[in-house]
Design an enzyme around this catalytic site. Sequence first.
Site, short mmCIF file in Angstrom:
data_model
loop_
_atom_site.label_atom_id
_atom_site.label_comp_id
_atom_site.label_asym_id
_atom_site.label_seq_id
_atom_site.Cartn_x
_atom_site.Cartn_y
_atom_site.Cartn_z
N LYS A 157 7.98 31.24 26.45
CA LYS A 157 6.92 31.46 25.89
C LYS A 157 6.46 30.47 24.44
CE LYS A 157 6.18 35.83 27.76
NZ LYS A 157 7.23 36.83 27.91
N GLN A 187 7.94 42.03 24.98
CA GLN A 187 9.12 41.46 25.63
C GLN A 187 9.74 42.61 25.88
OE1 GLN A 187 9.04 37.70 26.70
NE2 GLN A 187 10.60 39.11 28.06
N ASP A 239 -0.53 39.99 28.62
CA ASP A 239 0.86 41.13 30.11
C ASP A 239 -0.46 41.21 30.61
OD1 ASP A 239 2.71 39.28 29.34
OD2 ASP A 239 3.81 41.16 28.76
#
Length: 283
Positions: free
Chosen positions: A49, A93, A116
């Site tokens: 990322k 995460q 997300d």
Amino acid sequence: MTKIIDGKSIADRIYEELKEEVIAIKDKPGLAVVLVGDDPASIVYVRNKERACKRLGLNYRLLKFPQSIGREDLLSSIRALNEDETINGIIVQMPLPEHLDAFDIVSNIDPLKDVDGLHPDNLGRLLSGKPRIIPCTPLGVVELLKRENIDVKGKNAVIVGRSNLVGKPLFHLLLSLDATVTICHSKTSDLKEETSRADILVCAVGAPKLITVDMVKEGAIVIDVGINRVDDKLVGDVDFEEVKNVARAITPVPGGVGPMTVAMLMKNVITAYRLQKGNYEHN
Ligand code: NDP
């Protein structure tokens, strides 16, 4: 001839398009990644990322916390990111340690910064047919299909795996594109019967060679989301070498859905930036 869908080169094209968008934006959109603990796979994903942000010239911030961090301390960092105007996207995460509830933590991210797409607001909007920020992997799967000119309208799409991250949002995306969608899981009584009917088969389980050649209809489109490490090599959920002989098109692992997921995250950061600036049209 079977088409091997090259997710990496499609993702590269998307990066070029996104780069143009970023150049046209006055300030730099920013992504913050919250990492709890030191799970080796998570560290690799986080690094990917960071690399993608650098490639597009986006701001990137990594917040690392020990495995033992408590709920309140983690939430106070997330609230600070919610208030931080230089941060437009926030990712926690996964997986989180057992004492932290992922749903609870994600629900505390500002839904307009939830890149997300896992905040209940964003998932609910998707279910209602009014999507705002869509989870990256399912969005990547649909983008792959679009860019390969694969029309899903009226087709039988079968998804194996029903997670909030992949299977369920993909169900709604394919449904909104007028596919007839079936979703399978670990309690499905006859998986082969279901997959054999698929014009479009997506597998997102995390089990190597779960999908064997006898489970795939001749001419099907096969999208392998799974990532498994076998003998130090990455493989998907599909027996690629056999299934490629019957499929019309198939994604490899690595180099299929994975690069698309990161590209869609970057797209979501830009979408989130626009949403926060109030210049985003819902489709
Ligand atoms: P989860 O573990 O959350 O979900 C797995 C799903 O598979 C569950 O719905 C489970 O069913 C189902 N399942 C398990 N065993 C079987 C079986 N034998 N037959 C049918 N269904 C089964 O995983 P995720 O959705 O998070 O991820 C799935 C895979 O995709 C993993 O390999 C992951 O690494 C990969 N992944 C890849 C990404 C990419 O960018 N390429 C991004 C995200 C994930 P039940 O609900 O009944 O337990």
